[in-house]
Design an enzyme around this catalytic site. Structure first.
Site, PDB file in Angstrom:
ATOM      1  N   LEU A 170      12.328   9.802  -2.557  1.00  0.00           N
ATOM      2  CA  LEU A 170      11.331   9.239  -3.469  1.00  0.00           C
ATOM      3  C   LEU A 170      10.267  10.270  -3.827  1.00  0.00           C
ATOM      4  O   LEU A 170       9.759  10.978  -2.955  1.00  0.00           O
ATOM      5  CB  LEU A 170      10.658   8.024  -2.827  1.00  0.00           C
ATOM      6  CG  LEU A 170      11.559   6.827  -2.508  1.00  0.00           C
ATOM      7  CD1 LEU A 170      10.792   5.775  -1.736  1.00  0.00           C
ATOM      8  CD2 LEU A 170      12.136   6.240  -3.778  1.00  0.00           C
ATOM      9  N   SER A 197       0.830  -1.213   0.000  1.00  0.00           N
ATOM     10  CA  SER A 197       0.000   0.000   0.000  1.00  0.00           C
ATOM     11  C   SER A 197       0.860   1.258   0.000  1.00  0.00           C
ATOM     12  O   SER A 197       0.350   2.364  -0.105  1.00  0.00           O
ATOM     13  CB  SER A 197      -0.926   0.021   1.222  1.00  0.00           C
ATOM     14  OG  SER A 197      -0.169   0.043   2.422  1.00  0.00           O
ATOM     15  N   GLY A 198       2.179   1.089   0.120  1.00  0.00           N
ATOM     16  CA  GLY A 198       3.088   2.224   0.153  1.00  0.00           C
ATOM     17  C   GLY A 198       3.421   2.750  -1.233  1.00  0.00           C
ATOM     18  O   GLY A 198       2.994   2.200  -2.256  1.00  0.00           O
ATOM     19  N   TYR A 225      18.897   6.164  11.407  1.00  0.00           N
ATOM     20  CA  TYR A 225      18.107   5.705  10.255  1.00  0.00           C
ATOM     21  C   TYR A 225      18.954   4.858   9.312  1.00  0.00           C
ATOM     22  O   TYR A 225      18.565   3.752   8.924  1.00  0.00           O
ATOM     23  CB  TYR A 225      17.539   6.922   9.525  1.00  0.00           C
ATOM     24  CG  TYR A 225      16.781   6.594   8.264  1.00  0.00           C
ATOM     25  CD1 TYR A 225      15.426   6.285   8.296  1.00  0.00           C
ATOM     26  CD2 TYR A 225      17.419   6.615   7.022  1.00  0.00           C
ATOM     27  CE1 TYR A 225      14.726   5.993   7.130  1.00  0.00           C
ATOM     28  CE2 TYR A 225      16.726   6.327   5.851  1.00  0.00           C
ATOM     29  CZ  TYR A 225      15.381   6.010   5.913  1.00  0.00           C
ATOM     30  OH  TYR A 225      14.696   5.713   4.755  1.00  0.00           O
ATOM     31  N   ARG A 276      -1.523  -4.291   6.502  1.00  0.00           N
ATOM     32  CA  ARG A 276      -2.217  -4.192   7.789  1.00  0.00           C
ATOM     33  C   ARG A 276      -3.720  -4.082   7.583  1.00  0.00           C
ATOM     34  O   ARG A 276      -4.501  -4.591   8.382  1.00  0.00           O
ATOM     35  CB  ARG A 276      -1.756  -2.947   8.553  1.00  0.00           C
ATOM     36  CG  ARG A 276      -0.328  -2.941   9.040  1.00  0.00           C
ATOM     37  CD  ARG A 276      -0.019  -1.578   9.642  1.00  0.00           C
ATOM     38  NE  ARG A 276       1.325  -1.450  10.139  1.00  0.00           N
ATOM     39  CZ  ARG A 276       1.695  -1.727  11.384  1.00  0.00           C
ATOM     40  NH1 ARG A 276       0.800  -2.163  12.245  1.00  0.00           N
ATOM     41  NH2 ARG A 276       2.941  -1.564  11.774  1.00  0.00           N
ATOM     42  N   LYS A 286      18.819   0.675   8.452  1.00  0.00           N
ATOM     43  CA  LYS A 286      18.706   0.193   7.075  1.00  0.00           C
ATOM     44  C   LYS A 286      19.864  -0.741   6.733  1.00  0.00           C
ATOM     45  O   LYS A 286      19.675  -1.789   6.085  1.00  0.00           O
ATOM     46  CB  LYS A 286      18.684   1.374   6.100  1.00  0.00           C
ATOM     47  CG  LYS A 286      17.451   2.259   6.198  1.00  0.00           C
ATOM     48  CD  LYS A 286      16.184   1.515   5.796  1.00  0.00           C
ATOM     49  CE  LYS A 286      14.990   2.425   5.745  1.00  0.00           C
ATOM     50  NZ  LYS A 286      13.735   1.717   5.389  1.00  0.00           N
ATOM     51  N   LEU A 289       8.437  -2.449   3.215  1.00  0.00           N
ATOM     52  CA  LEU A 289       7.917  -1.881   4.457  1.00  0.00           C
ATOM     53  C   LEU A 289       8.786  -0.708   4.902  1.00  0.00           C
ATOM     54  O   LEU A 289       9.988  -0.685   4.661  1.00  0.00           O
ATOM     55  CB  LEU A 289       7.922  -2.943   5.567  1.00  0.00           C
ATOM     56  CG  LEU A 289       6.938  -4.097   5.427  1.00  0.00           C
ATOM     57  CD1 LEU A 289       7.196  -5.124   6.524  1.00  0.00           C
ATOM     58  CD2 LEU A 289       5.507  -3.585   5.511  1.00  0.00           C
ATOM     59  N   GLY A 290       8.170   0.235   5.548  1.00  0.00           N
ATOM     60  CA  GLY A 290       8.933   1.360   6.062  1.00  0.00           C
ATOM     61  C   GLY A 290       8.031   2.414   6.662  1.00  0.00           C
ATOM     62  O   GLY A 290       6.869   2.541   6.287  1.00  0.00           O
TER      63      GLY A 290
END
Length: 213
Positions: A148, A10-11, A121, A33, A125, A69-70
């Site tokens: 992005l 969904s991202g 961060y 989710r 990663k 995911l993120g």
């Protein structure tokens, strides 16, 4: 039959991967989710509670896993919550995909990712990259984009929308070794990630110039 799973469909990037796979007539399992409306007929939705899934979840047999995911520090609220999503959930999906037969995995990471970085961060990663490499996939494809841009995914904060508009101007000063941190449109990035269905064995890293080939 080739079957791919997408964690985070969904991202911004995951949704573009989902659409492109379906357009190419691939069978996809979308892990989320919450339910997504208007899914392509080639998509099977798997709605999970990630906390429960960490304990006793399993995945259907699959060939390829896309880990998209993120979250952000602002949304997560603190470092522990951020790490829970970006590291724990992502690694668990990767492990369960491997247990279900996946030979290849494609991960969206971040430019500058490094498990020894002083930046929290980038360190998380990098630690995720290292952990996934150690699982044992035949092929691991790690994408390290800069900022992005593009449509889709969650609702963007005003500051993010402004930065998206400025990104192309900032890209002009990112030259030489800094070129790999240039912004990239999510649809373009997703197209390159989908191409890893045919990736060679081993660990393969992808940067800005790879995305636009």
């Amino acid at each position: 039959m080739h079957l791919s799973i997408i964690a985070g469909s969904s991202g911004l990037v995951g949704n573009n991967i989902l659409n492109q796979l379906c357009e190419d007539n691939h069978n996809v399992i979308a892990i989320n989710r919450k339910p997504i409306s208007g899914l392509h007929p080639k998509t099977t939705e798997l709605v999970i509670d990630f906390e429960s899934f960490l304990i006793d979840g399993s995945l259907p047999a699959c060939n390829h896993a896309f880990i998209c995911l993120g979250t952000t520090m602002k949304i997560a609220g603190n470092k522990n919550n951020f790490r829970r999503v970006d590291f724990d959930y992502s690694l668990d999906i990767a492990k369960k995909a491997f247990e279900s037969g996946a030979k290849k995995l494609t991960l969206i990471s971040s430019g500058g990712a490094d498990s020894s970085s002083k930046n929290f961060y980038l360190r998380v990663k990098g630690e995720l990259e290292d952990a996934i490499i150690n699982i044992g996939f035949e092929s691991v494809n790690i994408f390290r984009p800069g900022f992005l841009t593009g449509a889709g995914g969650r609702k963007r904060a005003t500051s993010e929308k402004i930065f998206m508009k400025l990104a192309k101007f900032l890209d002009l000063i990112l030259i030489g070794s800094a070129r790999k941190y240039r912004s990239i449109n999510a649809e373009v990035l997703a197209r390159k990630m989908v191409s890893t269905l045919k990736s060679k064995p081993g660990v393969n890293y992808y940067y800005y110039d790879d995305f636009i080939k």
